[in-house]
Scaffold this motif. Structure first.
Motif, PDB file in Angstrom:
ATOM      1  N   ASN A  23       0.838  -1.188   0.000  1.00 52.14           N
ATOM      2  CA  ASN A  23       0.000   0.000   0.000  1.00 52.14           C
ATOM      3  C   ASN A  23       0.882   1.250   0.000  1.00 52.14           C
ATOM      4  OD1 ASN A  23      -2.156   1.704   0.163  1.00 52.14           O
ATOM      5  ND2 ASN A  23      -3.032   0.772   2.008  1.00 52.14           N
ATOM      6  N   ASN A  24       0.228   2.399  -0.215  1.00 51.86           N
ATOM      7  CA  ASN A  24       0.994   3.653  -0.223  1.00 51.86           C
ATOM      8  C   ASN A  24       1.654   3.866   1.143  1.00 51.86           C
ATOM      9  OD1 ASN A  24      -1.844   4.111   0.624  1.00 51.86           O
ATOM     10  ND2 ASN A  24      -1.057   6.148   1.091  1.00 51.86           N
ATOM     11  N   ASP A  25       2.809   4.451   1.103  1.00 54.73           N
ATOM     12  CA  ASP A  25       3.612   4.697   2.303  1.00 54.73           C
ATOM     13  C   ASP A  25       3.942   3.413   3.061  1.00 54.73           C
ATOM     14  OD1 ASP A  25       3.599   7.395   1.789  1.00 54.73           O
ATOM     15  OD2 ASP A  25       1.833   7.774   3.051  1.00 54.73           O
ATOM     16  N   GLU A  26       3.798   2.282   2.379  1.00 55.88           N
ATOM     17  CA  GLU A  26       4.134   0.973   2.963  1.00 55.88           C
ATOM     18  C   GLU A  26       3.381   0.734   4.283  1.00 55.88           C
ATOM     19  OE1 GLU A  26       8.362   1.218   3.286  1.00 55.88           O
ATOM     20  OE2 GLU A  26       8.697   0.688   1.199  1.00 55.88           O
ATOM     21  N   LYS A  27       2.144   1.166   4.305  1.00 50.40           N
ATOM     22  CA  LYS A  27       1.360   0.966   5.520  1.00 50.40           C
ATOM     23  C   LYS A  27       0.827  -0.464   5.615  1.00 50.40           C
ATOM     24  CE  LYS A  27      -0.116   5.747   6.156  1.00 50.40           C
ATOM     25  NZ  LYS A  27      -1.270   6.678   6.151  1.00 50.40           N
ATOM     26  N   GLU A  28       0.657  -1.097   4.477  1.00 53.17           N
ATOM     27  CA  GLU A  28       0.190  -2.484   4.455  1.00 53.17           C
ATOM     28  C   GLU A  28       0.965  -3.238   3.399  1.00 53.17           C
ATOM     29  OE1 GLU A  28      -4.053  -0.561   5.569  1.00 53.17           O
ATOM     30  OE2 GLU A  28      -3.806  -1.506   3.605  1.00 53.17           O
ATOM     31  N   ALA A  29       1.326  -4.470   3.732  1.00 51.86           N
ATOM     32  CA  ALA A  29       2.122  -5.273   2.802  1.00 51.86           C
ATOM     33  C   ALA A  29       1.599  -6.699   2.797  1.00 51.86           C
ATOM     34  CB  ALA A  29       3.597  -5.233   3.210  1.00 51.86           C
ATOM     35  N   TRP A  30       1.572  -7.303   1.569  1.00 50.18           N
ATOM     36  CA  TRP A  30       0.971  -8.624   1.397  1.00 50.18           C
ATOM     37  C   TRP A  30       1.867  -9.527   0.554  1.00 50.18           C
ATOM     38  CZ3 TRP A  30      -4.064  -9.945   3.071  1.00 50.18           C
ATOM     39  CH2 TRP A  30      -4.879  -8.889   3.514  1.00 50.18           C
ATOM     40  N   PHE A  31       1.666 -10.822   0.771  1.00 49.73           N
ATOM     41  CA  PHE A  31       1.985 -11.802  -0.257  1.00 49.73           C
ATOM     42  C   PHE A  31       0.945 -12.908  -0.153  1.00 49.73           C
ATOM     43  CE2 PHE A  31       3.715 -15.430  -2.424  1.00 49.73           C
ATOM     44  CZ  PHE A  31       4.259 -14.844  -3.562  1.00 49.73           C
ATOM     45  N   VAL A  32       0.346 -13.204  -1.325  1.00 47.76           N
ATOM     46  CA  VAL A  32      -0.649 -14.273  -1.424  1.00 47.76           C
ATOM     47  C   VAL A  32      -0.173 -15.217  -2.508  1.00 47.76           C
ATOM     48  CG1 VAL A  32      -3.084 -14.844  -1.701  1.00 47.76           C
ATOM     49  CG2 VAL A  32      -2.429 -12.586  -0.825  1.00 47.76           C
ATOM     50  N   GLY A  33      -0.038 -16.484  -2.153  1.00 43.38           N
ATOM     51  CA  GLY A  33       0.448 -17.455  -3.133  1.00 43.38           C
ATOM     52  C   GLY A  33      -0.121 -18.844  -2.878  1.00 43.38           C
ATOM     53  N   TYR A  34       0.127 -19.753  -3.813  1.00 46.31           N
ATOM     54  CA  TYR A  34      -0.514 -21.062  -3.733  1.00 46.31           C
ATOM     55  C   TYR A  34       0.277 -22.119  -4.489  1.00 46.31           C
ATOM     56  CZ  TYR A  34      -2.176 -19.634  -8.362  1.00 46.31           C
ATOM     57  OH  TYR A  34      -2.242 -19.191  -9.674  1.00 46.31           O
ATOM     58  N   THR A  35       0.011 -23.351  -4.119  1.00 50.59           N
ATOM     59  CA  THR A  35       0.393 -24.552  -4.857  1.00 50.59           C
ATOM     60  C   THR A  35      -0.908 -25.285  -5.159  1.00 50.59           C
ATOM     61  OG1 THR A  35       0.582 -25.933  -2.878  1.00 50.59           O
ATOM     62  CG2 THR A  35       2.554 -24.691  -3.537  1.00 50.59           C
ATOM     63  N   PRO A  36      -0.867 -26.388  -5.874  1.00 52.12           N
ATOM     64  CA  PRO A  36      -2.118 -27.128  -6.074  1.00 52.12           C
ATOM     65  C   PRO A  36      -2.747 -27.625  -4.780  1.00 52.12           C
ATOM     66  CG  PRO A  36      -0.499 -27.799  -7.715  1.00 52.12           C
ATOM     67  CD  PRO A  36       0.211 -26.919  -6.733  1.00 52.12           C
ATOM     68  N   GLN A  37      -1.952 -27.723  -3.681  1.00 49.36           N
ATOM     69  CA  GLN A  37      -2.481 -28.267  -2.420  1.00 49.36           C
ATOM     70  C   GLN A  37      -2.919 -27.200  -1.424  1.00 49.36           C
ATOM     71  OE1 GLN A  37       0.583 -29.316  -3.768  1.00 49.36           O
ATOM     72  NE2 GLN A  37       0.991 -31.451  -3.162  1.00 49.36           N
ATOM     73  N   ILE A  38      -2.236 -26.055  -1.385  1.00 50.10           N
ATOM     74  CA  ILE A  38      -2.494 -25.068  -0.328  1.00 50.10           C
ATOM     75  C   ILE A  38      -2.428 -23.659  -0.906  1.00 50.10           C
ATOM     76  CG2 ILE A  38      -1.743 -24.154   1.908  1.00 50.10           C
ATOM     77  CD1 ILE A  38      -0.438 -26.828   2.496  1.00 50.10           C
ATOM     78  N   SER A  39      -3.381 -22.819  -0.476  1.00 42.80           N
ATOM     79  CA  SER A  39      -3.361 -21.393  -0.809  1.00 42.80           C
ATOM     80  C   SER A  39      -3.201 -20.607   0.486  1.00 42.80           C
ATOM     81  CB  SER A  39      -4.664 -20.982  -1.506  1.00 42.80           C
ATOM     82  OG  SER A  39      -4.700 -19.594  -1.727  1.00 42.80           O
ATOM     83  N   THR A  40      -2.207 -19.710   0.516  1.00 45.71           N
ATOM     84  CA  THR A  40      -1.869 -19.007   1.753  1.00 45.71           C
ATOM     85  C   THR A  40      -1.734 -17.518   1.506  1.00 45.71           C
ATOM     86  OG1 THR A  40      -0.692 -20.947   2.594  1.00 45.71           O
ATOM     87  CG2 THR A  40      -0.195 -18.833   3.642  1.00 45.71           C
ATOM     88  N   ALA A  41      -2.281 -16.744   2.450  1.00 42.22           N
ATOM     89  CA  ALA A  41      -2.177 -15.286   2.398  1.00 42.22           C
ATOM     90  C   ALA A  41      -1.502 -14.789   3.665  1.00 42.22           C
ATOM     91  CB  ALA A  41      -3.561 -14.653   2.252  1.00 42.22           C
ATOM     92  N   VAL A  42      -0.603 -13.807   3.511  1.00 47.99           N
ATOM     93  CA  VAL A  42       0.096 -13.198   4.639  1.00 47.99           C
ATOM     94  C   VAL A  42      -0.025 -11.687   4.507  1.00 47.99           C
ATOM     95  CG1 VAL A  42       2.286 -12.905   5.847  1.00 47.99           C
ATOM     96  CG2 VAL A  42       1.724 -15.118   4.788  1.00 47.99           C
ATOM     97  N   GLY A  43      -0.445 -11.036   5.569  1.00 54.71           N
ATOM     98  CA  GLY A  43      -0.577  -9.584   5.560  1.00 54.71           C
ATOM     99  C   GLY A  43       0.049  -8.959   6.793  1.00 54.71           C
ATOM    100  N   PHE A  44       0.686  -7.792   6.595  1.00 55.70           N
ATOM    101  CA  PHE A  44       1.303  -7.043   7.684  1.00 55.70           C
ATOM    102  C   PHE A  44       0.738  -5.621   7.708  1.00 55.70           C
ATOM    103  CE2 PHE A  44       4.365 -10.396   7.825  1.00 55.70           C
ATOM    104  CZ  PHE A  44       5.093 -10.281   9.003  1.00 55.70           C
TER     105      PHE A  44
END
Length: 888
Positions: free
Chosen positions: A690-711
């Motif tokens: 997000n702007n000014d780095e107030k929020e940061a994400w990575f969302v990724g997946y494999t065929p078995q698991i989908s995972t989201a991480v937010g700060f």
């Protein structure tokens, strides 16, 4: 000597009295003689004082005497007969003469009552008052107010008969209850991990029903000895205890120690008998107990009683045995000492496990048992030792990670099954959750490995979902629910930033456009779009005039994705419909489109980590979405009460999901998260900052698991701007030593500020570590091959190829996102959406991604992608408050 009194009639030597002259007689005398009434009225006769009347032998009346003479000896009366008088007069005179003789003393003591009252005539003249009797004798004095003993006996008989009749009527009208109280049947519910065996927590009433045969004799005898020693002989009630109980109730004292086991069982088990202290309830309880004793055996009553009574830590003897002496001890295995201990707890279940008062009552139970059954327990008082108990685990039932899991299970069952928390705690349910114990620990390790060097101002949320079934396998929302009950991945809604772009990509491909399409790199097409601020949409780095869709995804190009959203057949409506179908909150999506318009295409909408993990699952599951959930199955009494809600619905075509995955795989190969994949295991995903780095994400997946991480990061600031350290990740509401602050006037408030890093930093590192741990011992699965869906739709002309380098080579040579760079520095913002500073292109054009120059932005007016508003800060403090827009 003075002459004596005239001789009296009837004395010896006297003849019959001469007949008196009629004209000389008074009316009263005539009445006494003949029984007939004189013709004249009483009022017409002249009155004379009795003291002035001389003695008249003919009337036989004595004048009143001032002093009371000594009683004279009664003489026998001789009959007198006057032939000249009629027979009735003679008879009357004879009766009157006899009466005078028998009651001579009484007649002389007071006036005689006229007989005229018997003839409805006027009353006779009043006589002098009766002289007082000595010591109140006779019926005089206070005794004249006492009723006759005959009246008293008759009254008691009538009253008793009435009371007995009322009791019989009430007894006949009271039926034995047939419905048990919910609390009496309440059993503890258990929540398990997804294996259905490993317990997460036990909730509610600890009770397990067992037959009487599986209860040790000692606990049965102990309960009878201390609570109702006449249990096997009485009719369900104890008369002394009943009287004592009624008295205590009338006087307002607490009812205690007065009810039999049958009465206690009736009160604790059957519906309609409350615990209130009242005469009405007590009488009803007595009648029900008597009827129960007639209809149920003593064994059945005792079995029901011991299965429902409160022992403190648990209800029922089976659960109590395990709660106090360990899970290996059942009701059948209780020793005499342990049985006496549980019996001692019945009257005061709230006592501590080893309080001195409980020890005294334990000794009393042992003594009573030895007295009532000397053949069984005769030596027990000499040998019994107060048993040791295990520590209670109730205080830690919601501690650590367990509280977060339990809360999400309860929330889902209430929202989707209308099963309330109270019903769960008393229903005896076996609830199998979707949580994997190993992955829950892996999520904690992955997050805390990055945050251990950060202050409590930093907040992180992780959620992992099984793409094929929508099951939430793991999440991390905090270290300890008891100190910080806010669950980050389920409750914190933050702007998705560039991690939202894959949904625009899916809509693009679903519309029939291909990955080979060329889209704008430096400015949007059209140049002005609704929702932009002054200067339009821009990027944090120069990517050239045109890029293909794969590179636009890998490099997170804002201008490309805003233009792609505008080029869709239904523009933003296509994107909004897709994300709503992928499980995002409809109200939030519609509100954001209305407020931010085309900023929506690059992540202005508020989302949660668990929504993102489930949303990306459509790419891992062939375009199908399964609503995320945390409950697999609910069983009751061995039968399935609620099955799993795992209905899959198609959101995009499988070919679209395959091609979108191709583009997102490039993010981990050459894009913003280059070289942070899973080695030889295929993975795809997207960063977001997000702007000014107030929020940061990575969302990724494999065929078995989908995972989201937010700060995100929040500072606790006072009204004067002073920064105060958080308490357990919460901003302090109270200030020690001050009464000024409280919930209406908090000491500090949360203020969202810059993280100091991007989505390619700690969020991607957390995701990578978790996925590595989560995929241990899992087979490697491949994504579907590229489908080449759709046709090229060039929004801008394709760049002219050069023989020296392809666009890929140019990107590789000047890749500003290479790991050798400064991923945490201020001069490189590889995934920033807007407000990233002035960027000069090769053409010398300055791109201003921010708002108006010189106008500072705050947490309330700073947005992404052209100045969208940032979300409200996460509420802090001990008590949770609504953070999701749909909650208020």
């Amino acid at each position: 000597m003075p002459p004596g009194p005239p001789p009296q009639t009837g004395e010896a030597g006297w003849g019959p009295a001469p007949a008196p002259a009629p004209q000389q007689r008074r009316a009263e005398a005539a009445y006494e003689q003949t029984g007939a009434m004189a013709a004249q009225q009483y009022e017409e006769q002249p009155r004379r004082a009795r003291a002035e009347q001389p003695y008249d032998e003919q009337t036989r009346r004595m004048p009143p005497r001032a002093e009371q003479p000594s009683p004279r000896r009664a003489r026998p009366q001789e009959p007198s007969f006057h032939p000249e008088q009629p027979q009735e007069q003679t008879r009357s005179r004879r009766q009157g003469s006899r009466s005078m003789s028998n009651q001579e003393t009484i007649v002389g003591d007071g006036p005689r009552r006229s007989r005229r009252r018997g003839q409805d005539g006027p009353p006779g003249p009043p006589g002098p008052p009766e002289p007082p009797t000595k010591n109140g004798g006779g019926r005089g004095g206070w005794r004249r107010f006492l009723p006759s003993w005959k009246i008293v006996v008759a009254g008691v008989v009538v009253f008793s008969a009435g009371i007995f009749g009322m009791i019989m009527v009430a007894y006949a009208n009271i039926d034995v209850p047939s419905v048990a109280q919910a609390e009496a049947l309440a059993q503890q519910s258990t929540i398990y991990y997804r294996d259905g065996k490993t317990v997460i927590a036990r909730l509610g009433f600890k009770r397990e029903r067992v037959p009487l045969a599986k209860m040790a004799q000692s606990v049965r005898d102990g309960a009878v000895a201390i609570e109702n020693k006449t249990f096997y002989e009485d009719s369900g009630i104890s008369i002394p205890g009943m009287v004592r109980s009624v008295y205590n109730t009338v006087t307002g004292e607490q009812v205690q120690g007065a009810s039999t086991i049958t009465q206690q069982m009736a009160r604790n088990y059957f519906d309609g008998l409350s615990q209130e202290v009242s005469i009405q309830r007590k009488i009803k309880e007595i009648f029900v107990a008597v009827k129960l004793d007639d209809t149920m055996t003593k064994e059945t009553i005792l079995e029901t009683y011991l299965n429902t009574v409160n022992f403190g830590r648990a209800y029922g003897v089976e659960a109590a045995a395990k709660a106090y002496f360990g899970n290996k001890v059942t009701a059948a295995k209780l020793t005499p000492e342990q049985g006496a201990y549980l019996a001692a707890r019945i009257q005061q279940p709230a006592w501590d496990a080893d309080t001195p008062a409980l020890r005294d009552r334990f000794n009393t139970v042992v003594q009573y048992m030895s007295e009532q059954w000397p053949d069984r327990y005769g030596d027990l008082p000499k040998t019994a030792k107060f048993p040791k108990t295990v520590k209670s685990s109730d205080n830690n039932e919601m501690g650590g990670l367990r509280g977060y899991m339990v809360r999400e299970v309860l929330n889902e069952l209430e929202q989707r099954r209308q099963l309330t928390e109270d019903e769960i705690k008393s229903g005896g349910y076996d609830i199998v959750s979707t949580f994997d114990k190993k992955l829950m620990q892996a999520a904690k390790v992955a997050v805390t490995s990055q945050t251990k060097s950060m202050s409590n101002e930093f907040h992180a949320g992780l959620a992992a979902v099984d793409p094929k079934h929508g099951r939430v396998l793991a999440f991390y929302g905090g270290d300890n629910y008891l100190t910080d009950p806010w669950n980050e991945p389920f409750q914190s809604t933050k702007q998705a930033a560039s991690a939202f772009k894959p949904y625009v990509l899916a809509a693009w491909l679903q519309a029939g456009y291909s990955l080979k399409s060329y889209v704008p790199g430096n400015e949007t097409v059209p140049k002005e779009l609704p929702g932009q601020q002054a200067g339009g949409f821009g990027n944090s780095h120069n990517v050239g005039v045109a890029v293909d869709v794969i590179k636009a995804t890998a490099q997170s190009v804002n201008t490309a994705y805003v233009s792609m959203a505008y080029a869709l057949p239904n523009k933003l409506e296509d994107v909004k419909n897709l994300v709503e179908a992928a499980g995002f909150n409809t109200k939030r999506m519609e509100q954001d489109v209305k407020e931010h318009q085309y900023q929506f295409a690059i992540g202005s909408a508020l989302v949660t980590p668990v929504e993102q993990a489930a949303g990306y699952a459509i790419f891992a599951n062939g375009g199908k979405y399964v609503r995320y959930h945390v409950v697999r199955e609910v069983r009751q009494n061995g039968l399935v009460a609620y099955g799993e809600e795992a209905v899959a619905k198609k959101v995009i075509d499988p070919a679209v999901a395959a091609d979108a995955t191709i583009a997102m795989q490039e993010v981990l190969k050459t894009g913003t998260a280059a070289n942070q994949g899973l080695g030889n295991r295929p993975a795809a995903g997207k960063t977001g900052t997000n702007n000014d780095e107030k929020e940061a994400w990575f969302v990724g997946y494999t065929p078995q698991i989908s995972t989201a991480v937010g700060f995100y990061r929040e500072q606790c600031r006072t009204k004067s701007g002073k920064v105060v350290p958080p308490e357990h990740s919460n901003c302090p509401v109270f200030r020690k030593g001050s009464k000024k602050y409280g919930w209406d006037n908090p000491y500090t408030s949360p203020f969202e500020t810059s993280l100091g890093f991007e989505g390619a930093g700690p969020p991607t590192a957390v995701w990578q570590k978790f996925m590595q741990l989560a995929h241990e011992n899992l087979p490697i699965e491949q994504f579907p091959p590229r489908a080449e869906v759709g046709l090229p739709e060039n929004i801008v002309p394709s760049p002219t190829p050069t023989p020296t380098a392809t666009p890929e080579d140019e990107f590789d040579q000047g890749n500003p996102f290479d790991e050798g760079g400064d991923p945490f520095g201020d001069h490189v913002q590889d995934d920033c959406t807007v407000d990233c500073g002035d960027v000069t292109t090769d053409d010398g054009v300055t791109i201003d991604d921010g708002g108006d120059a010189g106008v500072p932005q705050t947490a309330d007016d700073a947005g992404i992608a052209g100045g969208g508003n940032a979300p409200r800060p996460r509420p802090s403090g001990e008590h949770q408050s609504a953070a999701r827009p749909e909650d208020p």
